[in-house]
Design an enzyme around this catalytic site. Sequence first.
Site, PDB file in Angstrom:
ATOM      1  N   ASP A 175       0.827  -1.208   0.000  1.00 36.97           N
ATOM      2  CA  ASP A 175       0.000   0.000   0.000  1.00 36.97           C
ATOM      3  C   ASP A 175       0.861   1.258   0.000  1.00 36.97           C
ATOM      4  O   ASP A 175       0.500   2.277   0.574  1.00 36.97           O
ATOM      5  CB  ASP A 175      -0.926  -0.004   1.225  1.00 36.97           C
ATOM      6  CG  ASP A 175      -2.079   0.980   1.088  1.00 36.97           C
ATOM      7  OD1 ASP A 175      -2.414   1.340  -0.051  1.00 36.97           O
ATOM      8  OD2 ASP A 175      -2.630   1.393   2.115  1.00 36.97           O
TER       9      ASP A 175
ATOM     10  N   CYS B 202     -20.558 -12.819  -7.148  1.00 39.75           N
ATOM     11  CA  CYS B 202     -21.561 -12.011  -6.434  1.00 39.75           C
ATOM     12  C   CYS B 202     -22.988 -12.353  -6.872  1.00 39.75           C
ATOM     13  O   CYS B 202     -23.916 -12.246  -6.066  1.00 39.75           O
ATOM     14  CB  CYS B 202     -21.311 -10.518  -6.662  1.00 39.75           C
ATOM     15  SG  CYS B 202     -19.905  -9.850  -5.730  1.00 39.75           S
TER      16      CYS B 202
ATOM     17  N   CYS C 282     -24.930  -0.115   3.469  1.00 43.31           N
ATOM     18  CA  CYS C 282     -24.191   1.139   3.654  1.00 43.31           C
ATOM     19  C   CYS C 282     -25.073   2.212   4.283  1.00 43.31           C
ATOM     20  O   CYS C 282     -26.108   2.585   3.716  1.00 43.31           O
ATOM     21  CB  CYS C 282     -23.648   1.638   2.315  1.00 43.31           C
ATOM     22  SG  CYS C 282     -22.716   3.184   2.471  1.00 43.31           S
TER      23      CYS C 282
ATOM     24  N   CYS D 239     -20.458  -2.849   5.074  1.00 45.81           N
ATOM     25  CA  CYS D 239     -20.583  -3.516   3.774  1.00 45.81           C
ATOM     26  C   CYS D 239     -19.783  -4.817   3.744  1.00 45.81           C
ATOM     27  O   CYS D 239     -20.198  -5.796   3.122  1.00 45.81           O
ATOM     28  CB  CYS D 239     -20.169  -2.588   2.636  1.00 45.81           C
ATOM     29  SG  CYS D 239     -18.418  -2.128   2.594  1.00 45.81           S
TER      30      CYS D 239
ATOM     31  N   CYS E 107     -21.564  -9.260   3.678  1.00 47.66           N
ATOM     32  CA  CYS E 107     -21.347 -10.194   2.567  1.00 47.66           C
ATOM     33  C   CYS E 107     -21.643 -11.636   2.978  1.00 47.66           C
ATOM     34  O   CYS E 107     -21.073 -12.142   3.955  1.00 47.66           O
ATOM     35  CB  CYS E 107     -19.911 -10.090   2.078  1.00 47.66           C
ATOM     36  SG  CYS E 107     -19.531 -11.207   0.698  1.00 47.66           S
TER      37      CYS E 107
END
Length: 366
Positions: free
Chosen positions: A152, A206, A216, A262, A266
Amino acid sequence: MARTPPVPKRPAKPATPAELRDAIRDEALRLGFDAVGFAPASPTPEARYERLEQLSAFVAHGFQGDMGWLGQRIEERADPTTLWSEARTVVSLAMNYGPLTDPRAVLAQPERAAISVYAQGRDYHEVMKSRLKALGRFIWDTYQHDLKVFVDTAPLMEKPAAQAAGHGWQGKHTNLVSRQFGSWLFLGELLLSVELPFDAPETNHCGQCRACLGACPTRAFPAPYQLDARRCISYLTIEHVGPIDAELRPLLGNRIYGCDDCLAACPWNKFAQGAREAAFVPRAALTAPLLAELATLDDAAFRQRFAGTAIKRIGRDRFIRNVAYALGNSGAPSTALPALVPLLTDTSALVRDAASWAQARLAGSP
């Protein structure tokens, strides 16, 4: 980005590409990585075009907010070989930080702080960096192949690289989803100067699910696979420097650093596992601490309490800004107002503004 030491300890060990791949995978797992994958450093023309289109559209809409660096070096983000022309293979490494319980449970305790799972243990950048460097040293000392390490810290698109290496796919919430680890993976990469056998890329699983989008609180997803960071609680509480828009403050609830909604929503998390890395085990002081107690932290106490964590990097004033908003959302004037009073005269204008807003909001609480 860093290079391994230039002087090997012994002559290079001969190995076929397949043997080298297997040796790297075995050493990475021994070092504590939970998943290892290999992908071409140079994406296909189609993949490169798709990455450029997605990032360009993200920036064109202004979705990056204060994160201006995301609009820079777009070409380099789309193709790792523009970062290092000698790169032939991306070794994508992942570490699981899965929680043992649903991180959304604390949202029902408005007098306590909700801190994102990833920030409750040691700063993952430091953990990943040390392991990646150790893996890099192994490769250089044993096989003497040039490499570069990324955690990162450079314009390398980690999630597309992870998908190309078979770890998972970018879900509709734009984060990586793994069939084995759900939404809870830290990512890091090595670029190697040698081409190794590649893993099959993961495909999208998905389907018609929209659980992450509906979860959200601030409606930060204008469409599946699109994120407007300017409405994302993780961005607002971590990256955003100034006061948060008044319309969004009530939607923060008691989330003071990041948001897991979020991710936690899942359905693939039913296959997730708890983190096995001790550094990622939540610190007791970061697991649902009392907001009123956090509001008392001065700069020295803030630094001491959050030493070695990702939270420390946002600084005391931005952190207390978030705490003040959460106190205003607590609906508990009897405990929140006494904690806010000292903040009304804080040396930071950012903190004073947040405390004033919180006081006014509590004035309308039952």
